[in-house]
Write a protein that holds these residues in place. Structure first.
Motif, PDB file in Angstrom:
ATOM      1  N   SER A  61       0.314  43.137  22.636  1.00 39.43           N
ATOM      2  CA  SER A  61      -0.780  44.067  22.373  1.00 39.43           C
ATOM      3  C   SER A  61      -0.217  45.476  22.319  1.00 39.43           C
ATOM      4  N   GLY A  62      -0.587  46.210  21.292  1.00 37.25           N
ATOM      5  CA  GLY A  62      -0.114  47.580  21.145  1.00 37.25           C
ATOM      6  C   GLY A  62      -0.289  48.024  19.707  1.00 37.25           C
ATOM      7  N   SER A  63       0.370  49.099  19.367  1.00 41.07           N
ATOM      8  CA  SER A  63       0.285  49.622  18.001  1.00 41.07           C
ATOM      9  C   SER A  63       0.902  48.623  17.021  1.00 41.07           C
ATOM     10  N   ASN A  64       0.616  48.799  15.748  1.00 42.34           N
ATOM     11  CA  ASN A  64       1.212  47.929  14.729  1.00 42.34           C
ATOM     12  C   ASN A  64       2.736  48.014  14.755  1.00 42.34           C
ATOM     13  N   THR A  65       3.255  49.223  14.946  1.00 37.20           N
ATOM     14  CA  THR A  65       4.708  49.412  15.008  1.00 37.20           C
ATOM     15  C   THR A  65       5.289  48.635  16.178  1.00 37.20           C
ATOM     16  N   PHE A  66       4.669  48.774  17.354  1.00 33.50           N
ATOM     17  CA  PHE A  66       5.147  48.047  18.523  1.00 33.50           C
ATOM     18  C   PHE A  66       5.044  46.541  18.310  1.00 33.50           C
ATOM     19  N   SER A  67       3.902  46.079  17.823  1.00 35.92           N
ATOM     20  CA  SER A  67       3.693  44.638  17.640  1.00 35.92           C
ATOM     21  C   SER A  67       4.741  44.036  16.715  1.00 35.92           C
ATOM     22  N   GLU A  68       5.055  44.719  15.629  1.00 35.31           N
ATOM     23  CA  GLU A  68       6.051  44.201  14.690  1.00 35.31           C
ATOM     24  C   GLU A  68       7.444  44.186  15.319  1.00 35.31           C
ATOM     25  N   LYS A  69       7.795  45.241  16.037  1.00 33.66           N
ATOM     26  CA  LYS A  69       9.104  45.272  16.716  1.00 33.66           C
ATOM     27  C   LYS A  69       9.175  44.196  17.800  1.00 33.66           C
ATOM     28  N   ALA A  70       8.107  44.022  18.546  1.00 39.93           N
ATOM     29  CA  ALA A  70       8.081  43.014  19.609  1.00 39.93           C
ATOM     30  C   ALA A  70       8.165  41.605  19.024  1.00 39.93           C
ATOM     31  N   ARG A  71       7.441  41.366  17.936  1.00 39.49           N
ATOM     32  CA  ARG A  71       7.489  40.049  17.277  1.00 39.49           C
ATOM     33  C   ARG A  71       8.928  39.737  16.837  1.00 39.49           C
ATOM     34  N   GLN A  72       9.580  40.684  16.188  1.00 40.14           N
ATOM     35  CA  GLN A  72      10.955  40.476  15.725  1.00 40.14           C
ATOM     36  C   GLN A  72      11.905  40.263  16.902  1.00 40.14           C
ATOM     37  N   PHE A  73      11.726  41.035  17.963  1.00 39.22           N
ATOM     38  CA  PHE A  73      12.548  40.892  19.165  1.00 39.22           C
ATOM     39  C   PHE A  73      12.405  39.490  19.757  1.00 39.22           C
ATOM     40  N   LEU A  74      11.178  39.004  19.854  1.00 37.07           N
ATOM     41  CA  LEU A  74      10.942  37.674  20.419  1.00 37.07           C
ATOM     42  C   LEU A  74      11.553  36.574  19.544  1.00 37.07           C
ATOM     43  N   ILE A  75      11.429  36.716  18.241  1.00 39.26           N
ATOM     44  CA  ILE A  75      12.022  35.735  17.328  1.00 39.26           C
ATOM     45  C   ILE A  75      13.536  35.712  17.498  1.00 39.26           C
ATOM     46  N   GLU A  76      14.139  36.883  17.603  1.00 36.28           N
ATOM     47  CA  GLU A  76      15.588  36.966  17.827  1.00 36.28           C
ATOM     48  C   GLU A  76      15.996  36.333  19.152  1.00 36.28           C
ATOM     49  N   LYS A  77      15.095  36.326  20.136  1.00 36.86           N
ATOM     50  CA  LYS A  77      15.371  35.732  21.445  1.00 36.86           C
ATOM     51  C   LYS A  77      15.030  34.243  21.497  1.00 36.86           C
ATOM     52  N   GLY A  78      14.613  33.667  20.356  1.00 34.34           N
ATOM     53  CA  GLY A  78      14.390  32.225  20.300  1.00 34.34           C
ATOM     54  C   GLY A  78      12.946  31.773  20.291  1.00 34.34           C
ATOM     55  N   TYR A  79      12.007  32.703  20.299  1.00 33.43           N
ATOM     56  CA  TYR A  79      10.596  32.323  20.243  1.00 33.43           C
ATOM     57  C   TYR A  79      10.235  31.894  18.835  1.00 33.43           C
ATOM     58  N   LEU A  80       9.400  30.879  18.716  1.00 36.72           N
ATOM     59  CA  LEU A  80       8.927  30.427  17.412  1.00 36.72           C
ATOM     60  C   LEU A  80       7.812  31.342  16.923  1.00 36.72           C
ATOM     61  N   LYS A  81       7.768  31.596  15.604  1.00 38.18           N
ATOM     62  CA  LYS A  81       6.748  32.481  15.028  1.00 38.18           C
ATOM     63  C   LYS A  81       5.341  32.034  15.385  1.00 38.18           C
ATOM     64  N   ASP A  82       5.111  30.721  15.388  1.00 38.26           N
ATOM     65  CA  ASP A  82       3.777  30.193  15.684  1.00 38.26           C
ATOM     66  C   ASP A  82       3.378  30.343  17.147  1.00 38.26           C
ATOM     67  N   CYS A  83       4.305  30.743  18.000  1.00 38.01           N
ATOM     68  CA  CYS A  83       4.035  30.871  19.433  1.00 38.01           C
ATOM     69  C   CYS A  83       3.908  32.337  19.849  1.00 38.01           C
ATOM     70  N   ILE A  84       3.768  33.226  18.861  1.00 39.84           N
ATOM     71  CA  ILE A  84       3.622  34.659  19.129  1.00 39.84           C
ATOM     72  C   ILE A  84       2.280  35.109  18.575  1.00 39.84           C
ATOM     73  N   CYS A  85       1.462  35.703  19.427  1.00 38.21           N
ATOM     74  CA  CYS A  85       0.138  36.183  19.033  1.00 38.21           C
ATOM     75  C   CYS A  85       0.083  37.695  19.260  1.00 38.21           C
ATOM     76  N   ALA A  86      -0.288  38.435  18.210  1.00 39.27           N
ATOM     77  CA  ALA A  86      -0.406  39.886  18.339  1.00 39.27           C
ATOM     78  C   ALA A  86      -1.885  40.257  18.320  1.00 39.27           C
ATOM     79  N   LEU A  87      -2.339  40.934  19.383  1.00 46.13           N
ATOM     80  CA  LEU A  87      -3.726  41.383  19.462  1.00 46.13           C
ATOM     81  C   LEU A  87      -3.813  42.793  18.917  1.00 46.13           C
ATOM     82  N   ALA A  88      -4.871  43.065  18.177  1.00 48.85           N
ATOM     83  CA  ALA A  88      -5.041  44.406  17.601  1.00 48.85           C
ATOM     84  C   ALA A  88      -5.811  45.291  18.541  1.00 48.85           C
TER      85      ALA A  88
END
Length: 88
Positions: A61-88
């Motif tokens: 949860s956070g700004s669009n910029t933060f959410s996108e950076k956090a999503r990419q960070f998690l994917i790089e750490k091994g999280y699956l895309k389908d297991c990441i939820c971004a709240l607006a």
């Protein structure tokens, strides 16, 4: 979020949910400026991140910029895309 005040609105509800499910839920509220810093350089972030296992879900949860950076960070750490939820 850039300020601790950004967490005020939902902190009580978040705490109640955490205490209800504290053996299955890890919650981290981190003050972070997505425009100036990298997530991997933030000690709070790296300490709070658990290794991905089947059944793990990350909620961002956070700004669009933060959410996108956090999503990419998690994917790089091994999280699956389908297991990441971004709240607006």
């Amino acid at each position: 979020n850039k300020s601790e005040r950004d967490f005020d609105a939902g902190m009580k509800t978040l705490e109640e949910e955490y205490f209800k499910y504290n053996t299955k839920l890890a919650v981290s509220c981190i003050v972070y400026d997505a425009n100036k810093n990298k997530l991997e350089d933030n000690k709070e972030v790296t300490e709070a991140l658990v290794d991905f296992k089947p059944g793990t879900m990350a909620v961002i949860s956070g700004s669009n910029t933060f959410s996108e950076k956090a999503r990419q960070f998690l994917i790089e750490k091994g999280y699956l895309k389908d297991c990441i939820c971004a709240l607006a």
